[in-house]
Design a protein around this motif. Structure first.
Motif, PDB file in Angstrom:
ATOM      1  N   ARG A  52      23.387 -28.778 -11.508  1.00  0.00           N
ATOM      2  CA  ARG A  52      23.473 -29.194 -12.921  1.00  0.00           C
ATOM      3  C   ARG A  52      23.650 -30.697 -13.027  1.00  0.00           C
ATOM      4  NH1 ARG A  52      27.792 -26.580 -16.015  1.00  0.00           N
ATOM      5  NH2 ARG A  52      26.725 -27.556 -17.744  1.00  0.00           N
ATOM      6  N   ILE A  53      24.400 -31.288 -12.110  1.00  0.00           N
ATOM      7  CA  ILE A  53      24.586 -32.735 -12.121  1.00  0.00           C
ATOM      8  C   ILE A  53      23.259 -33.430 -11.820  1.00  0.00           C
ATOM      9  CG2 ILE A  53      25.746 -34.674 -10.981  1.00  0.00           C
ATOM     10  CD1 ILE A  53      28.155 -32.681 -10.605  1.00  0.00           C
ATOM     11  N   VAL A  54      22.509 -32.909 -10.847  1.00  0.00           N
ATOM     12  CA  VAL A  54      21.184 -33.467 -10.539  1.00  0.00           C
ATOM     13  C   VAL A  54      20.315 -33.426 -11.796  1.00  0.00           C
ATOM     14  CG1 VAL A  54      19.041 -33.111  -9.243  1.00  0.00           C
ATOM     15  CG2 VAL A  54      21.244 -32.940  -8.069  1.00  0.00           C
ATOM     16  N   GLN A  55      20.304 -32.301 -12.469  1.00  0.00           N
ATOM     17  CA  GLN A  55      19.491 -32.167 -13.684  1.00  0.00           C
ATOM     18  C   GLN A  55      19.956 -33.140 -14.763  1.00  0.00           C
ATOM     19  OE1 GLN A  55      19.921 -28.030 -14.606  1.00  0.00           O
ATOM     20  NE2 GLN A  55      18.458 -27.391 -13.042  1.00  0.00           N
ATOM     21  N   LEU A  56      21.254 -33.306 -14.896  1.00  0.00           N
ATOM     22  CA  LEU A  56      21.797 -34.213 -15.899  1.00  0.00           C
ATOM     23  C   LEU A  56      21.428 -35.663 -15.582  1.00  0.00           C
ATOM     24  CD1 LEU A  56      23.464 -34.695 -18.422  1.00  0.00           C
ATOM     25  CD2 LEU A  56      25.525 -34.492 -17.030  1.00  0.00           C
ATOM     26  N   LEU A  57      21.453 -36.017 -14.321  1.00  0.00           N
ATOM     27  CA  LEU A  57      21.075 -37.375 -13.935  1.00  0.00           C
ATOM     28  C   LEU A  57      19.615 -37.683 -14.274  1.00  0.00           C
ATOM     29  CD1 LEU A  57      22.945 -37.645 -10.528  1.00  0.00           C
ATOM     30  CD2 LEU A  57      23.411 -38.981 -12.604  1.00  0.00           C
ATOM     31  N   ASP A  58      18.800 -36.648 -14.361  1.00  0.00           N
ATOM     32  CA  ASP A  58      17.387 -36.829 -14.694  1.00  0.00           C
ATOM     33  C   ASP A  58      17.132 -36.872 -16.201  1.00  0.00           C
ATOM     34  OD1 ASP A  58      16.701 -36.912 -12.011  1.00  0.00           O
ATOM     35  OD2 ASP A  58      16.179 -34.795 -11.915  1.00  0.00           O
ATOM     36  N   LYS A  59      18.174 -36.657 -16.998  1.00  0.00           N
ATOM     37  CA  LYS A  59      18.012 -36.615 -18.462  1.00  0.00           C
ATOM     38  C   LYS A  59      18.195 -37.994 -19.087  1.00  0.00           C
ATOM     39  CE  LYS A  59      19.328 -31.916 -19.616  1.00  0.00           C
ATOM     40  NZ  LYS A  59      20.137 -31.098 -20.525  1.00  0.00           N
ATOM     41  N   ARG A  60      17.661 -38.108 -20.286  1.00  0.00           N
ATOM     42  CA  ARG A  60      17.946 -39.272 -21.123  1.00  0.00           C
ATOM     43  C   ARG A  60      19.179 -38.956 -21.948  1.00  0.00           C
ATOM     44  NH1 ARG A  60      12.180 -39.497 -23.789  1.00  0.00           N
ATOM     45  NH2 ARG A  60      13.274 -37.758 -24.697  1.00  0.00           N
ATOM     46  N   ARG A  61      19.875 -39.990 -22.345  1.00  0.00           N
ATOM     47  CA  ARG A  61      21.113 -39.821 -23.115  1.00  0.00           C
ATOM     48  C   ARG A  61      20.886 -38.964 -24.363  1.00  0.00           C
ATOM     49  NH1 ARG A  61      25.187 -44.628 -24.330  1.00  0.00           N
ATOM     50  NH2 ARG A  61      23.984 -45.385 -22.584  1.00  0.00           N
ATOM     51  N   GLY A  62      19.791 -39.154 -25.035  1.00  0.00           N
ATOM     52  CA  GLY A  62      19.523 -38.419 -26.260  1.00  0.00           C
ATOM     53  C   GLY A  62      19.192 -36.953 -26.057  1.00  0.00           C
ATOM     54  N   ASP A  63      19.015 -36.530 -24.809  1.00  0.00           N
ATOM     55  CA  ASP A  63      18.642 -35.146 -24.519  1.00  0.00           C
ATOM     56  C   ASP A  63      19.806 -34.280 -24.043  1.00  0.00           C
ATOM     57  OD1 ASP A  63      16.020 -35.736 -25.194  1.00  0.00           O
ATOM     58  OD2 ASP A  63      15.461 -36.216 -23.131  1.00  0.00           O
ATOM     59  N   VAL A  64      21.015 -34.840 -24.000  1.00  0.00           N
ATOM     60  CA  VAL A  64      22.138 -34.056 -23.486  1.00  0.00           C
ATOM     61  C   VAL A  64      22.528 -32.953 -24.460  1.00  0.00           C
ATOM     62  CG1 VAL A  64      23.044 -35.934 -22.055  1.00  0.00           C
ATOM     63  CG2 VAL A  64      23.945 -35.593 -24.351  1.00  0.00           C
ATOM     64  N   THR A  65      22.968 -31.852 -23.890  1.00  0.00           N
ATOM     65  CA  THR A  65      23.415 -30.695 -24.662  1.00  0.00           C
ATOM     66  C   THR A  65      24.943 -30.660 -24.680  1.00  0.00           C
ATOM     67  OG1 THR A  65      23.539 -29.245 -22.735  1.00  0.00           O
ATOM     68  CG2 THR A  65      21.388 -29.393 -23.862  1.00  0.00           C
ATOM     69  N   ASP A  66      25.486 -29.735 -25.433  1.00  0.00           N
ATOM     70  CA  ASP A  66      26.940 -29.560 -25.443  1.00  0.00           C
ATOM     71  C   ASP A  66      27.453 -29.196 -24.052  1.00  0.00           C
ATOM     72  OD1 ASP A  66      27.090 -30.193 -28.138  1.00  0.00           O
ATOM     73  OD2 ASP A  66      27.091 -28.102 -28.796  1.00  0.00           O
ATOM     74  N   ASP A  67      26.704 -28.373 -23.321  1.00  0.00           N
ATOM     75  CA  ASP A  67      27.096 -28.028 -21.947  1.00  0.00           C
ATOM     76  C   ASP A  67      27.088 -29.261 -21.052  1.00  0.00           C
ATOM     77  OD1 ASP A  67      27.486 -25.356 -22.550  1.00  0.00           O
ATOM     78  OD2 ASP A  67      25.510 -24.732 -21.849  1.00  0.00           O
ATOM     79  N   ASP A  68      26.111 -30.136 -21.253  1.00  0.00           N
ATOM     80  CA  ASP A  68      26.041 -31.374 -20.471  1.00  0.00           C
ATOM     81  C   ASP A  68      27.255 -32.255 -20.755  1.00  0.00           C
ATOM     82  OD1 ASP A  68      23.525 -30.654 -19.449  1.00  0.00           O
ATOM     83  OD2 ASP A  68      22.456 -31.747 -21.036  1.00  0.00           O
ATOM     84  N   ILE A  69      27.637 -32.322 -22.014  1.00  0.00           N
ATOM     85  CA  ILE A  69      28.792 -33.136 -22.404  1.00  0.00           C
ATOM     86  C   ILE A  69      30.054 -32.620 -21.726  1.00  0.00           C
ATOM     87  CG2 ILE A  69      30.284 -33.745 -24.357  1.00  0.00           C
ATOM     88  CD1 ILE A  69      27.644 -33.809 -26.041  1.00  0.00           C
ATOM     89  N   GLU A  70      30.219 -31.313 -21.705  1.00  0.00           N
ATOM     90  CA  GLU A  70      31.369 -30.710 -21.028  1.00  0.00           C
ATOM     91  C   GLU A  70      31.346 -31.033 -19.530  1.00  0.00           C
ATOM     92  OE1 GLU A  70      32.675 -26.268 -19.823  1.00  0.00           O
ATOM     93  OE2 GLU A  70      32.088 -26.547 -21.922  1.00  0.00           O
ATOM     94  N   LEU A  71      30.175 -30.943 -18.918  1.00  0.00           N
ATOM     95  CA  LEU A  71      30.033 -31.253 -17.494  1.00  0.00           C
ATOM     96  C   LEU A  71      30.330 -32.729 -17.229  1.00  0.00           C
ATOM     97  CD1 LEU A  71      29.246 -30.425 -14.616  1.00  0.00           C
ATOM     98  CD2 LEU A  71      26.858 -30.877 -15.246  1.00  0.00           C
TER      99      LEU A  71
END
Length: 114
Positions: A52-71
């Protein structure tokens, strides 16, 4: 999630300050035997935090979800707590840190006096 949300911006910055490995570096690390069994299971379960961290690192700030924010919050807090009492000679500690994308032996790991 809107990029103008100050809380998301704060967490995004804290997360990226805590995670000093790139997504590709973390992916390679998680695929090694040294990372530990729970890093990347053979069945590809993406609920594992490392993936999940790898996937989050590949995201743009505007694409984060609530789950990403918690992570982002959990990872940032974990890294800060662990760096409060660094143990760079402890291999198990270093592996735990690296599983969340923080290499404690990296020059940008934390305060220069640690």
């Amino acid at each position: 999630m809107a990029t103008s949300d100050p809380e998301v911006d704060r967490l995004w910055e804290a997360f990226h300050a805590s995670v000093n490995m790139t997504g590709e570096e973390l992916r390679r690390w998680l695929l090694t035997d040294a990372s530990g069994e729970e890093a990347f299971p053979a069945d590809g379960d993406v609920s594992v935090e490392g993936e999940r961290i790898v996937q989050l690192l590949d995201k743009r700030r505007g694409d984060v979800t609530d789950d990403d924010i918690e992570l982002m919050e959990r990872v940032s807090r974990f890294v800060q707590e662990e760096l409060a009492e660094p143990r760079p000679q402890d291999d198990a500690w270093r592996r735990r840190m690296m599983r969340v994308g923080h290499d404690p032996l990296s020059p940008d790991s934390g305060p220069s006096d640690t």
